[in-house]
Design an enzyme around this catalytic site. Structure first.
Site, mmCIF file in Angstrom:
data_model
loop_
_atom_site.group_PDB
_atom_site.id
_atom_site.type_symbol
_atom_site.label_atom_id
_atom_site.label_comp_id
_atom_site.label_asym_id
_atom_site.label_seq_id
_atom_site.Cartn_x
_atom_site.Cartn_y
_atom_site.Cartn_z
ATOM 1 N N GLU A 226 0.847 -1.194 0.000
ATOM 2 C CA GLU A 226 0.000 0.000 0.000
ATOM 3 C C GLU A 226 0.878 1.238 0.000
ATOM 4 O OE1 GLU A 226 -3.182 0.240 2.921
ATOM 5 O OE2 GLU A 226 -3.332 2.396 2.661
ATOM 6 N N ARG A 304 -7.130 2.886 13.405
ATOM 7 C CA ARG A 304 -8.002 1.718 13.207
ATOM 8 C C ARG A 304 -7.950 0.798 14.438
ATOM 9 N NH1 ARG A 304 -11.251 -0.712 9.263
ATOM 10 N NH2 ARG A 304 -10.814 0.879 7.716
ATOM 11 N N GLU A 705 -10.480 -8.267 4.567
ATOM 12 C CA GLU A 705 -9.777 -8.302 5.851
ATOM 13 C C GLU A 705 -10.545 -8.945 7.016
ATOM 14 O OE1 GLU A 705 -9.191 -4.021 5.154
ATOM 15 O OE2 GLU A 705 -7.300 -4.325 6.217
HETATM 16 N N1 MTE Z 1 -6.107 -11.568 -1.187
HETATM 17 C C1 MTE Z 1 -5.056 -11.950 -1.944
HETATM 18 N N2 MTE Z 1 -5.137 -13.101 -2.634
HETATM 19 N N3 MTE Z 1 -3.922 -11.206 -2.019
HETATM 20 C C2 MTE Z 1 -3.792 -10.039 -1.304
HETATM 21 O O1 MTE Z 1 -2.761 -9.380 -1.380
HETATM 22 N N4 MTE Z 1 -4.847 -8.466 0.286
HETATM 23 C C3 MTE Z 1 -5.835 -8.324 1.363
HETATM 24 C C4 MTE Z 1 -7.204 -8.775 0.867
HETATM 25 N N5 MTE Z 1 -7.119 -10.056 0.238
HETATM 26 C C5 MTE Z 1 -4.889 -9.617 -0.485
HETATM 27 C C6 MTE Z 1 -6.052 -10.425 -0.488
HETATM 28 C C7 MTE Z 1 -5.960 -6.970 1.865
HETATM 29 S S1 MTE Z 1 -4.888 -6.447 3.036
HETATM 30 C C8 MTE Z 1 -6.959 -6.138 1.457
HETATM 31 S S2 MTE Z 1 -7.160 -4.606 2.130
HETATM 32 C C9 MTE Z 1 -7.930 -6.523 0.423
HETATM 33 O O2 MTE Z 1 -7.664 -7.820 -0.090
HETATM 34 C C10 MTE Z 1 -7.870 -5.508 -0.704
HETATM 35 O O3 MTE Z 1 -8.653 -5.849 -1.782
HETATM 36 P P1 MTE Z 1 -10.224 -5.544 -1.837
HETATM 37 O O4 MTE Z 1 -10.399 -4.136 -1.387
HETATM 38 O O5 MTE Z 1 -10.561 -5.756 -3.251
HETATM 39 O O6 MTE Z 1 -10.851 -6.509 -0.912
HETATM 40 N N1 HPA Z 2 -7.383 0.931 5.792
HETATM 41 C C1 HPA Z 2 -6.452 0.546 4.921
HETATM 42 N N2 HPA Z 2 -5.587 1.354 4.388
HETATM 43 C C2 HPA Z 2 -5.643 2.631 4.735
HETATM 44 C C3 HPA Z 2 -6.597 3.109 5.629
HETATM 45 C C4 HPA Z 2 -7.512 2.206 6.190
HETATM 46 O O1 HPA Z 2 -8.387 2.550 6.995
HETATM 47 N N3 HPA Z 2 -6.396 4.422 5.783
HETATM 48 C C5 HPA Z 2 -5.346 4.713 5.002
HETATM 49 N N4 HPA Z 2 -4.894 3.653 4.363
HETATM 50 MO MO1 MOS Z 3 -5.138 -3.928 3.244
HETATM 51 S S1 MOS Z 3 -4.016 -3.911 4.953
HETATM 52 O O1 MOS Z 3 -6.004 -2.467 3.724
HETATM 53 O O2 MOS Z 3 -4.024 -3.434 2.091
#
Ligand code: MTE
Ligand code: HPA
Ligand code: MOS
Length: 756
Positions: A226, A304, A705
């Protein structure tokens, strides 16, 4: 409905950064990084390295044309160290050479002399020294000082959680290409193309419009990309600009382990007060967040933690204090859950301790205190569409937990050296970036003249299946088959000013933007169809056919698109979406930060071998509220993956640093993550039936998450198993609960608290 990427992944055809075929003049960079946790650089000797054949340049902070600064939230992080290093792994210089092997050999020839300075690795020590990243943050509701008097039971204690390595399959990497007119194209394994664009702009001094950033797909990010993809992209960009040649920088696994930050370790103090019936009256908690050497995303993560410090419980009086502390470790960063798991572990520890003292089961207290509709969170928002109790009851019934308990009791009576443990783990997770301004997304949709569709959004595909979900949304709106729809790589020239793909919100935010863009195009096409069919009525599209009053018109999708094109209609649309109704006052710490909450209840069963300190997680089951899942198969995969990742964090994943700061667990022989053998024998995550979510795209809920936190139950199930063997034991709440800690808990001579 399965994720199309799977096919390409399985055949090895998906291209990650290191698979990109580069032009023949491409060069390769490698990083020379600090070997000590804290020191002044007395001398840096590059001579031998520069003499190596194939080495084209060695860049240091002096070669940076723009700012030597990559701190996104706080400007406290250099790209390349100047005269001091603050953690082992901190980049000092960049070797650019004709091959990656040559660049790495040259890195070994660089000599540096440090004047060693005191190293602080522990957040409480940093607290005593006053090394704060930001001023303390305090959330409060009611009045805890007044509440203690009404409590029958008060428990106090400490909870500790460790760091966690992201271990994405694809290490950090980037390729930067100089293009025409002094511009750069940067491909990066990043969750945040715009953040990369900003960082490259800052470091190179080029305006953002001269930097195109693309993220095709990631071999995993989990939060680790990120913010922390920025520096590696900036290094590739800096090198490309200096040498005017394409430059690739891809970290080896060991470099990635040593250089990048992890999940924040936390040390927390809790105090929980309950009345005679087990109702929680007051909770005070202090979080010491180990932020590492610079801020990175730590302040947002700290927030958070505070937002989730009461998990899925209603607590009328809360005082939660959080400190973000600077230490000599790599800057810690986002990791699935983003600070919430650390906050939730603390209150679960407090509840466990209170249950011990009251002689009741933790689940009695957990159930009793679950949030109800309309209950207030400590930050002013109230629980709407609360499914805490509903998921709890569904878990009781679906998994027949009463019978599991009976079976476990019988097993424990009959076995001396094997003991089973059981725990519930309810979760509540807020969906939205806690920084309200980040809750925006864009979508750009082209319908080509042959009827095929190309979609660009801010979303980055990293294995979580967001591309498939976006295709489903477009397919549902246009009523065309999935194979007519292609999702383009996230690219800053197509969709600009994007938020990271993070906070589990990518499908929500980008899906809504996409919905809007698609509906706009659909409206145009349907008007054109009405004109053509000479009708005042609105036609509809079903399965690629245009229908009028439920009758086929003979007009098909392709014909309609071709016709619209011939009529010189604009077949492109762009839309922007913001989450409505969210705000947060950062001074009062009150507001409505979340679009909605995700609820669920996990149940965990473990069997502990009390001679060896080894164990199996027999089952991890959960009833999870995913609204109406957009794609149940993907969501189940996400839930299972998250839960196992959580399992690793709480049990076997132990990160160790030497006293001067270097990472000891810097290979996969020293750092273990759960594999298929360690996974729960039974992994059964089901979706709460008859759920919905008017605030989510197509009534769905974010999934990425929240299920991570079910694994917290494993810690307490293991603790329960230990107590079956050694009832008098009072353990520290220290995760990860490794085999060594388990053995100590089972056998340590210390009477009371066992500190491993
Ligand atoms: N799933 C896979 N296969 N690979 C990833 O890197 N990242 C996780 C989750 N699932 C991840 C994953 C994290 S930390 C987040 S915040 C969300 O996917 C982000 O994607 P989304 O917003 O589409 O759920
Ligand atoms: N979640 C994940 N990533 C972020 C956030 C959050 O709340 N705020 C800033 N980056
Ligand atoms: Mo997920 S820790 O918000 O990339």
């Amino acid at each position: 409905m399965e994720n199309i990427d799977l096919l390409y992944h399985a055949r090895g055809e998906s291209k990650f950064i290191d698979d990109l075929r580069l032009p023949s003049d491409a060069l390769y960079a490698a990083i020379f990084y600090s070997s000590t946790g804290h020191g002044r650089i007395l001398s840096l000797d590059l001579r031998d390295a520069l003499l190596m054949p194939g080495v084209k340049a060695i860049l240091t902070s002096k070669d940076i044309p723009g700012e030597n600064q990559i701190g996104g939230v706080i400007a406290d992080e250099t790209l390349l160290a100047e005269d001091e290093v603050h953690y082992a792994g901190q980049p000092i210089a960049l070797v650019v050479a004709e091959s990656p092997e040559c660049a790495r050999k040259a890195v070994k020839k660089i000599k540096v002399l440090f004047d060693e300075l005191p190293v602080v690795l522990d957040p409480r020590e940093a607290f005593r020294k006053g090394s704060f990243i930001i001023p303390p943050r305090i959330f409060s509701m009611g009045n805890t000082s007044l509440a203690w008097d009404n409590c029958l039971v008060i428990v106090e204690g400490r909870a500790e959680t460790g760091a966690q390595e992201h271990l994405y399959l694809e290490t950090q990497g980037s390729v930067a290409y100089p293009t025409d007119s002094g511009s750069l194209k940067v491909t990066s394994s990043t969750q945040a193309p715009t953040a990369v664009q900003r960082a490259v702009s800052r470091v190179t001094g080029l305006p953002m419009n001269k930097i195109e950033v693309e993220a095709s797909r990631l071999g995993g990010g989990f939060g680790g990309k990120e913010d922390q993809a920025n520096s590696f992209a900036a290094m590739a960009a800096l090198s490309a600009l200096k040498l005017n040649r394409p430059v690739k920088l891809v970290l080896s696994r060991q470099e990635d382990l040593r250089i990048t930050g992890k999940r924040h370790p936390y040390s927390s103090d809790f105090k929980l007060g309950l009345d005679s019936e087990g109702r929680i009256l007051a909770y005070e908690v202090t979080f010491y967040q180990n932020a590492g050497a610079s801020a990175d995303l730590s302040p947002a993560i700290l927030d958070r933690t505070l937002f989730h410090c009461t998990n899925s419980y209603f607590v009328p009086n809360v005082k939660a204090t959080a400190y973000s502390l600077r230490t000599n470790l790599p800057p810690m960063t986002a990791f699935r859950g983003f600070g919430a798991p650390q906050g939730m572990f603390a209150i679960e520890s407090a509840i466990f301790k209170a249950a011990e003292k009251m002689g009741v089961e933790p689940s009695y207290l957990q159930e009793k205190n679950l949030l109800k509709e309309g209950d207030a969170f400590p930050y002013g928002q109230s629980a709407e569409g609360c499914r805490a109790k509903e998921s709890w009851l569904a878990a009781l019934e679906t998994f027949e937990t009463g019978e599991i308990k009976n079976r476990i009791e019988k097993f424990n009576r009959e076995n001396q050296f094997f003991k089973k443990g059981f725990a519930f783990m309810p979760i509540c997770f807020g969906i939205s970036f806690t920084n309200a301004s980040m809750n925006q997304a864009g979508a750009l949709v082209h319908i080509y003249s042959d009827g095929s569709i190309g979609i660009s959004t801010a979303a980055v595909e990293m294995g979580q299946g967001v591309n498939m979900k976006l295709r489903q949304i477009a397919s549902a709106i246009f009523q065309v088959s999935l194979d007519k729809i292609k999702i383009e790589p996230a690219n800053t020239t197509r969709v600009a000013n994007t938020s990271p793909t993070a906070a589990s919100a990518a499908a929500d935010l980008n899906g809504k933007a996409l919905e809007k863009a698609c509906n706009e195009l659909l409206e145009r096409l349907l008007n054109a169809a009405a004109l053509k069919l000479k009708t005042e009525d609105k036609p509809v599209i079903i399965n690629e056919e245009i229908l009028l009053k439920e009758e086929k018109t003979g007009l098909k999708w392709e014909d309609l698109v071709k016709m619209a094109f011939d009529e010189r209609m604009d077949l492109t649309s762009h839309a922007h979406h913001i989450t409505p109704g969210i705000y947060f006052d950062k001074l009062l710490n009150q507001g409505r930060p979340f679009n909605y909450h995700v609820y669920g209840t996990g149940v965990v069963e473990v069997t502990l071998d009390c001679l060896r300190g080894t164990y199996t997680v027999d089952s991890l089951k959960a009833i999870h509220d995913s609204g109406k899942p957009l794609n149940p198969l993907i969501d189940r995969g996400q839930a299972e993956g998250a839960a196992i990742q959580g399992l690793g964090w709480l049990t076997m994943e132990e990160i160790a640093y030497a006293s001067k700061g270097p990472l000891l667990s810097d290979s996969l022989s020293a750092y273990k993550v759960p594999d298929v053998y360690f996974s729960p024998g039974e992994l059964d995550i089901r979706f709460l039936k008859a759920s919905d979510n008017p605030r989510g795209i197509f009534n769905s809920k974010a999934i990425g998450e929240p299920p991570f936190m079910y694994a917290i139950g494993v810690f307490f199930a293991l603790y329960n198993a230990i107590k079956e063997f050694r009832p008098e034991v009072r353990m520290d709440f220290t995760a990860p609960l490794t085999n060594e800690r388990l053995l100590l808990a089972l056998y340590s001579k210390e009477k009371n608290t066992v500190t491993a």
